[in-house]
Write a protein that holds these residues in place. Sequence first.
Motif, PDB file in Angstrom:
ATOM      1  N   ASP A 197       0.814  -1.214   0.000  1.00 33.42           N
ATOM      2  CA  ASP A 197       0.000   0.000   0.000  1.00 33.42           C
ATOM      3  C   ASP A 197       0.850   1.269   0.000  1.00 33.42           C
ATOM      4  O   ASP A 197       0.324   2.370  -0.192  1.00 33.42           O
ATOM      5  CB  ASP A 197      -0.910   0.025   1.242  1.00 33.42           C
ATOM      6  N   HIS A 249      -1.372  -1.064  -4.716  1.00 35.15           N
ATOM      7  CA  HIS A 249      -0.842  -2.337  -5.192  1.00 35.15           C
ATOM      8  C   HIS A 249       0.450  -2.096  -5.950  1.00 35.15           C
ATOM      9  O   HIS A 249       0.779  -0.964  -6.314  1.00 35.15           O
ATOM     10  CB  HIS A 249      -1.863  -3.098  -6.056  1.00 35.15           C
ATOM     11  N   ASP A 304      -0.695  -7.780  -5.491  1.00 33.85           N
ATOM     12  CA  ASP A 304      -1.092  -7.227  -4.198  1.00 33.85           C
ATOM     13  C   ASP A 304      -1.181  -8.351  -3.166  1.00 33.85           C
ATOM     14  O   ASP A 304      -1.258  -9.543  -3.516  1.00 33.85           O
ATOM     15  CB  ASP A 304      -2.449  -6.526  -4.320  1.00 33.85           C
TER      16      ASP A 304
END
Length: 693
Positions: free
Chosen positions: A471, A521, A669
Amino acid sequence: MNPLDRHAFARCGVAAVLAASAVVAAPWAASAAENRPPSQPALSELTTENEACVAGADRPYVDTRPTLRTVLRDPDGGRMSAEFEVSWTDGSGVRQIRTSGTTTALLSGSPFSWTVPTDVPAFTEVSWRVRASDGTLWGPWSSDGGSGPCEFVYDTEAPAKPLVSSPEYPDDKLWHDGVGVYGTFTVDSTSDDTVSYRYSFFGGPQLTALPAEPGGPVELRWLPQSEGVKWLDVQSVDRAGNASTPATHQFRVSGGRTAVAAWTLADPTGASEAAAEAGGRTATAGDGVVFGAAGPARTSVTGAVGLDGSDSAYLTSGAPAVDTGGAFSVSAWVRPDVVAADMTAVGQGGAAGFGLGAEDGAWSFSVGGSVVRGGVPETGDWAHLTGVYDPVAGTARLYVDGRAVGTAQNVTGTSVSGNLQIGRTLARGSASGNWRGGLAGVRVWDRIVVAAEAAGAAKRGTVSEGYWALDEVTGGNSPERDGGRPLTLGGDAAIYRDGAPCDWLDPDCLPGQSPLFGSGHLLLDGDGDFAATDGQGIATEDSFSVAAHVRIDAAAQDRPMTVLSVGGEGNSLAEVRYSGSTQNWEMALTDAGGEQVTLTAGGAWASPDDVHHLALVYDDEADEILLYADGQLSARQAYRPGWTTTGDLQIGRSQGVDGWGGHLAGAVDEVHVYAGVLSATQVAHLAVGATDV
């Protein structure tokens, strides 16, 4: 012509005509003279409601008005009819007879049938026979010539509901011992025509038990596999097939009895004996035993003992732990330092008793002279062994790491004297098979350890070794949740964040797209981008799991790309990749010798621009590799790679003989690395976005 000659000629003409007539008529006269009656029906082709033609004590009992069947034949061929006849003696002693009359004509060799009339009484011995007609002649009855009639009894009454009792598991609403302990259930009937019992335990398959004589009892043996409220459903069945109202015997099974003897072997360094976890008897150690060794990782076992394989490498409780002639189980965590030698981890009574350990290059469990082997020991690796002797089934079963690897049949245990030995076999004062390696968690039960218990005892947990939410990025690194090694971004790799400002002319700027999960991501453009743990390697000599979410860019969907790989020395040991030619997920494995194996995820289409979840799982204990796609197990193969290296986790690339390649164009991710084997349930949780399992 002389009149006399004319008369003679006339006589000759008449004779000739008569002779000619005789020639024409001969075939018809011969046919009429030679018409033969139909054949006697063969008893072997007579059936009573599909039961063979039998009279006397073996006559069939039927629960419905039976259909009588036969096959009729005529030596002359042609069509023919049947006549069936049934007869019985009524309550007044009068013989009653009923017939079918003449049935419809069928060709010779055809089957004929007739269902007996409704006034045929129940519980009465009924005789029947059959004969055939060709329209002119009747053949003999099937009973003629000493053949005798067929018989049956029409029985419409079901037997009484059976009675069920059990000393171990009575129907008394109390809890009784328990998982792994056989129960004996006696089933009896008050109906003397009961010839079998249909039964099922706990909704399982329906089975049949036969009493020694009609109306007699049977004994059923059943081994509870789990605790809880259980039941036995039974029906009595008579000779006609009538079944009684079911009888339900409900009982309550408690959890399995605890071990009668147990030692964790996690005593402190310098100890001279092992404290008893169960059974109350310490185990005295010989000089070849060292306390304070490390136990198996990811288990509740906190320590172990090391044994040097010498004659003094053993521990003993000074007493037997279990009667080796009855049901028993034994288990231990074992780590061999050599695999060529025959060694005993736990034993009692020598060869006539039992031994759990390694023999002939395989794990082994011996009972009463019978041996079961399975699984392959590996030097320095911990394994969990469980041996189970079932005297009712006459089997010895061996579990390795919770999986059944072999069963010996026709095993007979013997009650023999001898004290329990840890790390050796001792019989008649002679010791052998001294263990060289580590031992921990020894347990002995006076019951059967069932499969679920064996699996649970061997279960190793999963430990998170890394979680990268991807993130955020600082100084080219994306942090690990718990402060571990970050993922280092290489090339033009970037963390895409929702709403992050970017130049709309930049091809990596994707306005309007949301992160796969969370607030960001990893974005890779397929031109040398990647991310790697850079120094925090995965210990590939033990079980491990790697998982991530990924989205393939549609613009690059025709080329092969790597999503995850585990680096080795000069090549990737394992990689999860995308096949551009087939749009399938693949798993490629390279062993220490450079041999490569490729598995394709079945039934999982790698659709571009969609978010997918992938997980690579290596199970060192089971020697297999698994690939999950979108939460489903999609590829699985037995695999013993011999990996011993510690390799970095690579995201978006893999290494081959030509260097780095397979660069990914897309997004990644929620990357996870675990020590241990993720279960299917745990993978499914990660697939829907769980941050841990």
